[in-house]
Design a protein around this motif. Structure first.
Motif, PDB file in Angstrom:
ATOM      1  N   GLN A  37       2.767   7.199  18.579  1.00 18.26           N
ATOM      2  CA  GLN A  37       3.010   5.999  19.221  1.00 18.26           C
ATOM      3  C   GLN A  37       1.939   5.392  19.962  1.00 18.26           C
ATOM      4  O   GLN A  37       1.528   4.244  19.827  1.00 18.26           O
ATOM      5  CB  GLN A  37       4.184   6.133  20.298  1.00 18.26           C
ATOM      6  CG  GLN A  37       5.138   4.805  20.369  1.00 18.26           C
ATOM      7  CD  GLN A  37       6.474   5.084  21.253  1.00 18.26           C
ATOM      8  OE1 GLN A  37       6.470   6.355  21.629  1.00 18.26           O
ATOM      9  NE2 GLN A  37       7.272   4.344  21.147  1.00 18.26           N
ATOM     10  N   TYR A  38       1.035   6.323  20.777  1.00 17.97           N
ATOM     11  CA  TYR A  38       0.133   5.960  21.528  1.00 17.97           C
ATOM     12  C   TYR A  38      -1.224   6.267  21.108  1.00 17.97           C
ATOM     13  O   TYR A  38      -2.437   5.756  21.767  1.00 17.97           O
ATOM     14  CB  TYR A  38       0.387   6.523  22.924  1.00 17.97           C
ATOM     15  CG  TYR A  38       1.775   6.002  23.482  1.00 17.97           C
ATOM     16  CD1 TYR A  38       1.787   4.657  23.976  1.00 17.97           C
ATOM     17  CD2 TYR A  38       2.710   6.999  23.674  1.00 17.97           C
ATOM     18  CE1 TYR A  38       3.080   4.064  24.533  1.00 17.97           C
ATOM     19  CE2 TYR A  38       3.889   6.540  24.083  1.00 17.97           C
ATOM     20  CZ  TYR A  38       3.979   5.099  24.526  1.00 17.97           C
ATOM     21  OH  TYR A  38       5.063   4.647  24.819  1.00 17.97           O
ATOM     22  N   THR A  54      -4.963   2.335  25.854  1.00 15.63           N
ATOM     23  CA  THR A  54      -3.795   2.125  25.135  1.00 15.63           C
ATOM     24  C   THR A  54      -2.700   1.635  26.125  1.00 15.63           C
ATOM     25  O   THR A  54      -1.757   0.408  25.629  1.00 15.63           O
ATOM     26  CB  THR A  54      -3.432   3.475  24.441  1.00 15.63           C
ATOM     27  OG1 THR A  54      -4.285   3.851  23.621  1.00 15.63           O
ATOM     28  CG2 THR A  54      -2.038   2.925  23.549  1.00 15.63           C
ATOM     29  N   LYS A  76      -0.401  -6.879  25.528  1.00 14.32           N
ATOM     30  CA  LYS A  76       0.375  -7.259  24.511  1.00 14.32           C
ATOM     31  C   LYS A  76       1.515  -8.390  24.984  1.00 14.32           C
ATOM     32  O   LYS A  76       1.974  -9.343  24.358  1.00 14.32           O
ATOM     33  CB  LYS A  76       1.014  -6.276  23.659  1.00 14.32           C
ATOM     34  CG  LYS A  76       1.586  -6.538  22.434  1.00 14.32           C
ATOM     35  CD  LYS A  76       2.038  -5.450  21.551  1.00 14.32           C
ATOM     36  CE  LYS A  76       3.108  -4.541  22.184  1.00 14.32           C
ATOM     37  NZ  LYS A  76       3.670  -3.377  21.542  1.00 14.32           N
ATOM     38  N   GLU A  80      -0.999  -2.072  25.763  1.00 13.24           N
ATOM     39  CA  GLU A  80       0.471  -2.344  25.545  1.00 13.24           C
ATOM     40  C   GLU A  80       0.898  -3.340  26.601  1.00 13.24           C
ATOM     41  O   GLU A  80       1.839  -4.349  26.202  1.00 13.24           O
ATOM     42  CB  GLU A  80       1.245  -1.152  25.726  1.00 13.24           C
ATOM     43  CG  GLU A  80       0.985  -0.197  24.529  1.00 13.24           C
ATOM     44  CD  GLU A  80       1.861  -0.681  23.316  1.00 13.24           C
ATOM     45  OE1 GLU A  80       2.850  -1.062  23.353  1.00 13.24           O
ATOM     46  OE2 GLU A  80       1.401  -0.320  22.120  1.00 13.24           O
ATOM     47  N   ARG A  86       0.530   1.600  16.300  1.00 13.14           N
ATOM     48  CA  ARG A  86       1.752   0.991  15.375  1.00 13.14           C
ATOM     49  C   ARG A  86       1.091   0.767  13.865  1.00 13.14           C
ATOM     50  O   ARG A  86       1.947   0.687  13.114  1.00 13.14           O
ATOM     51  CB  ARG A  86       2.265  -0.146  15.993  1.00 13.14           C
ATOM     52  CG  ARG A  86       2.568   0.236  17.382  1.00 13.14           C
ATOM     53  CD  ARG A  86       4.041  -0.374  17.709  1.00 13.14           C
ATOM     54  NE  ARG A  86       4.411  -0.654  19.045  1.00 13.14           N
ATOM     55  CZ  ARG A  86       4.871   0.437  19.716  1.00 13.14           C
ATOM     56  NH1 ARG A  86       4.591   1.659  19.236  1.00 13.14           N
ATOM     57  NH2 ARG A  86       5.186   0.324  20.909  1.00 13.14           N
TER      58      ARG A  86
END
Length: 132
Positions: free
Chosen positions: A100-101, A56, A63, A60, A105
């Motif tokens: 969140q993680y 994760t 991304k 992120e 999302r």
């Protein structure tokens, strides 16, 4: 672990894209090193594995891989360090971390096919209405 992360500071500006890239790798290493303490602090062993948290964090970072301006990368890195510091210092609650993680999302992915096998037509139409 929280005291060691307080000493890590992000310099205001990277001189080049390569320097910013090295700082991102250092941030990723420090984030991965703090995963065991995060798992203990928030009691996440029943929800997620350390490798899932690591992937994760990597996603992120990936991304934002399209940014090429070192100042933008430094700003994102500062936000990441601030967020990691808040997590390690227990400034967030467990459901914040999970939402969140762990869940992400996109929210929970609902598997409708297996859930609706033994339900009547009335309940199927009720569930498909706008109440959920």
């Amino acid at each position: 672990m929280a005291f060691t992360l307080r000493a890590v500071r992000v310099p205001p500006n990277s001189a080049s894209l390569e320097e910013a890239r090295c700082r991102v790798f250092d941030f990723f290493k420090s984030a991965c090193r703090s995963i065991p303490s995060i798992m203990e602090i928030y009691n996440l062993h029943d929800v997620v594995s350390p490798s899932q948290l690591r992937s994760t964090i990597a996603s992120e970072i990936r991304k934002n891989s399209h940014f090429t301006n070192p100042k933008v990368i430094d700003m994102l890195l500062f936000k990441g360090m601030e967020d990691l510091g808040n997590i390690v210092e227990h400034a967030k609650q467990r459901h914040h971390i999970i939402g969140q993680y762990v869940v992400g999302r996109e929210g929970l992915v609902q598997d409708v096919g297996t859930k609706d096998q033994g339900i009547s037509n009335f309940l199927k139409s009720f569930y498909s209405s706008n109440y959920f």
